[in-house]
Enzyme design. Structure first.
Site, PDB file in Angstrom:
ATOM      1  CB  SER A   1      -0.941   0.004   1.204  1.00 47.13           C
ATOM      2  OG  SER A   1      -0.217  -0.025   2.425  1.00 47.13           O
ATOM      3  CE1 TYR A   2       5.390   5.438   2.917  1.00 49.46           C
ATOM      4  CE2 TYR A   2       7.177   3.991   2.269  1.00 49.46           C
ATOM      5  CZ  TYR A   2       6.736   5.214   2.735  1.00 49.46           C
ATOM      6  OH  TYR A   2       7.646   6.207   3.011  1.00 49.46           O
ATOM      7  CB  ALA A   3       5.257   0.119  -2.804  1.00 48.95           C
TER       8      ALA A   3
END
Length: 251
Positions: A153-155
């Site tokens: 999700s961060y990437a």
């Protein structure tokens, strides 16, 4: 004469960590800084430190996930300080989870605190940055560039930020606005805590960094941000600057 004399900067997530490091570097170069952060107690403490160098600096309590209030953050800065020269979209929250376990909640957290504020604050700041021929600094991560496990999700949000930054560089260039990205590895409080809990993994991470150390918040990350916010970088836009000790080498 310092590099950012008479400049006004807005930094999200500026109360601590990388955001605070940049804010301190900015005020020492002559800028007045507005920090927007969710943590009001820490924000007020940081403000006192900033005001030792730039008395007009300000703190704005802000939850960046409240999308309808983002334009108001920019407006508060302009109303009080008269203009905006530099926008730094630094804040971002996420949770580590594998793709198999990822839920909409994980995606919403990452995009609502990272990608969407970056986009909407750029929109809100654009009219004022046109007036000052200003600078935008957004933030990416090696987690997105290299595809680190458990960082889906961060990437995803970080790579979306890189994409919209390149578009903004192309669209805003005619107004004299530079738009760039910093992708850091920094000695932040979160990394320090993780290192204390996982010493072997921490050492392995250090071993993958050619310079064998983490970046200092003010001395390394902050100094590059000063460069990107100053006239020294006037002919650089649309670029991802890896401030990670050589851990990732873009091609």
């Amino acid at each position: 004469m310092t590099k950012l004399t008479n400049k006004v900067a807005l930094i999200t997530g500026g109360a601590s960590g990388i955001g605070k490091g940049m804010a301190m570097a900015f005020v020492k170069e002559g800028a007045t800084v507005a920090i927007a952060d969710l943590n009001e107690e820490v924000g007020q403490q940081t403000l006192k430190e900033l005001q030792q160098y730039a008395p007009d600096s300000m703190f704005i309590p802000a939850n960046l996930a409240e999308r309808d209030k983002l334009a108001g953050i920019v407006q508060q800065v302009v109303d009080r300080l008269g203009k905006l020269d530099i926008l730094v979209n630094n804040a971002h929250a996420s949770k580590m989870v594998s793709i198999a376990e990822m839920t909409q909640e994980h995606l919403d957290l990452s995009f609502n605190t990272g990608f969407y504020p970056t986009l909407y604050l750029m929109q809100a700041a654009l009219p004022y940055l046109k007036e000052t021929k200003g600078n935008i600094i957004n933030f990416a991560s090696g987690a997105g560039i290299n595809g680190d496990v458990n960082q889906g999700s961060y990437a995803a949000a970080k790579e979306a930020i890189r994409g919209i930054t390149r578009v903004a560089a192309n669209e805003f260039g005619e107004f004299g606005i530079n738009v760039n990205i910093i992708s850091p590895i920094a000695n932040s409080p979160g990394i320090q805590q993780w290192g204390a809990e996982h010493p072997e993994e921490y050492q392995a991470m250090l071993n993958r960094i050619p310079l064998r150390r983490l970046g200092e918040l003010e001395g390394d990350i902050g100094r590059v941000a000063v460069f990107l916010a100053s006239e020294d970088s006037a002919y650089i836009t649309g670029q991802t600057i890896m401030v990670d000790g050589g851990a990732t080498k873009l091609r």
